[in-house]
Structure formats: C-alpha cells, structure tokens
Design a protein around this motif. Sequence first.
Motif, short mmCIF file in Angstrom:
data_model
loop_
_atom_site.label_atom_id
_atom_site.label_comp_id
_atom_site.label_asym_id
_atom_site.label_seq_id
_atom_site.Cartn_x
_atom_site.Cartn_y
_atom_site.Cartn_z
N PRO A 32 0.82 -1.22 0.00
CA PRO A 32 0.00 0.00 0.00
C PRO A 32 0.84 1.26 0.00
N GLY A 33 0.22 2.34 -0.42
CA GLY A 33 0.83 3.66 -0.30
C GLY A 33 0.28 4.34 0.94
N PHE A 34 0.07 5.66 0.89
CA PHE A 34 -0.46 6.38 2.05
C PHE A 34 -1.85 5.86 2.39
N SER A 54 10.49 13.20 -1.15
CA SER A 54 9.19 12.91 -0.55
C SER A 54 9.30 12.69 0.95
N GLY A 55 10.53 12.50 1.46
CA GLY A 55 10.71 12.28 2.90
C GLY A 55 10.25 10.90 3.31
N ARG A 56 10.26 10.66 4.62
CA ARG A 56 9.83 9.35 5.13
C ARG A 56 8.32 9.36 5.28
N LYS A 57 7.65 9.29 4.15
CA LYS A 57 6.20 9.41 4.18
C LYS A 57 5.50 8.18 3.63
N TYR A 58 6.22 7.11 3.46
CA TYR A 58 5.57 5.88 3.04
C TYR A 58 5.07 5.14 4.27
N ARG A 59 4.08 4.30 4.08
CA ARG A 59 3.51 3.62 5.23
C ARG A 59 3.45 2.12 5.03
N ASP A 60 3.20 1.47 6.11
CA ASP A 60 2.97 0.04 6.14
C ASP A 60 1.68 -0.28 5.44
#
Length: 267
Positions: free
Chosen positions: A189-191, A261-267
């Motif tokens: 998944p993304g955000f 984009s920075g650390r903006k990815y998620r589980d």
Amino acid sequence: MTAGPTGYGAAMTTALITGATAGIGAAFARRLASDGHALVLVARQSPRLDETARRLREEFGVDVEALPADLAGEEGIAAVEARLADREAPVDLLVNNAGFGQRGGFLKVPVEDELAMLRVHVEAVLRLTSAAAVSMRERGRGGIVNVASVAAFFARGTYGASKAWVVSFSRGVAQDLAGSGVRITAVCPGFTRTEFHERAGMDVSGVGRPLWLSAQEVVDTALRDVARGRVVSIPGWQYRTLVGLGRLTPSRLAERISSRSGRKYRD
C-alpha cells in the motif's frame, strides 16, 4: 484452493494477524471476522488487544484469541511461531502486518531502533512465514499475506529496504511453494489513513487527497489478489501507476524523487 465468498479461499477458517489492533491489521481483523472466520490477534498492547478481541467476538459472534507478543524481541517471535505450529488448532491464513516507521533519515535514528525495525519487518516475517508454511503445506492449503509498502520500489533508507526485502522474499517463497496449495502475497500500500504516520511522528500534511487509501480498500485488494494468485498486490490505481512509472524512470532520478518525498511511506 478454490476462491470462496471471502475472496481468498472457502476452506480457510482461522486467520492469525500481527499488528491487529490498529490500521491495516485492524481492518483485516474486521473483514475476516465479518466473513465468519475465527481469529488469532497478535499485538504488543495487552489491554487494547483484549478490548479489540472482545468487540469482535460480540459484534460478529466468532472465536477470537488474543496473543500478546512484541515481535521486536525473541520471546514474542517465538510465542507466535509456537501458535502457528500448533497442529491441534491450525492457522489457515497468516497476515504479517506488524511494522513501524522511523522519524528522520539514516544516522538521525539510533542504530538500535533501526535494528528493531529489521527484527519486526524481516526476521519476524521470515520466521512466521516459515512456521505457517510448514503446517499449511502438510495440509495442502493456506495463505500468507506479507504487508510491505510502495516504499519497497524506491530507495528510502532502512524502511524501504526492509519492505523491498519483504517483496523479494515473498516472490521467492511463492516460487518454492508453487503447486503446494499455499499462496503467498506481498501487499504494497501507499499512504493509508491509519495511526501509522502520527505514531511515527511523520508530517504528511502535504500529501494530496488523491494519494490516500482507506485501510478497507487495502484489505479488500489484498484478499482479492490472494484469491487470484497474485504474488505482488498494489492497492490503488494511483500507486500501480506510480510503481509502473518508477520502473521506467532512471534510477538516479527515481532516488531523487523518493528522497524529496521524505519518510512518508507507510505500512
């Protein structure tokens, strides 16, 4: 394994979910309970875990077992391994969902925190997948869902590297288990609207609405792709497009875009 009304196999009766009290893990629990399947919920926080199990029992009338375990420690991983190896109460679907993010780039996060991430994202996934697959292969059926991330497809520190490992590992295991009746899928998944970013202290205020997924959308896509035999599942057309374009983008440019984009990815 024939597809059933739940989308991943009519024969499955019990699912074990790690990180089951919040976010995508909680969405998996509700979906599977609503389909009438017994659950084994794994999480660190015992009071919240017990409350989640109670609510699911009352709402859906299914058996729900609460198994407190911290997958960043040996004792926690071993406890879940033992439950997966219990042939008297077999698990038919394993969802390796437990995970977390870090605030800050490499060298800004303590090494012990990075190692804890690898313990949860890599060692626990490997060991629990192994424990589940042995029993499932003996019975000739079962499913394993490993929750990765779109970060797996872009250079983004320890988090992205650990999720890239999850995808590669899942692909390799799927090949090794081909024909055994055991299916394995890495969902990326993304955000996603959960507690993940807040708990990690990440600023996601700049993420546009079209990029957000619901946890339910992620779960529905994952279970549908397991039923279809897909080894890699990417929920959301926007992320399938992003990953597809990323494969066509020169690696140096893709790394620059990922870094911005920075650390903006998620589980």
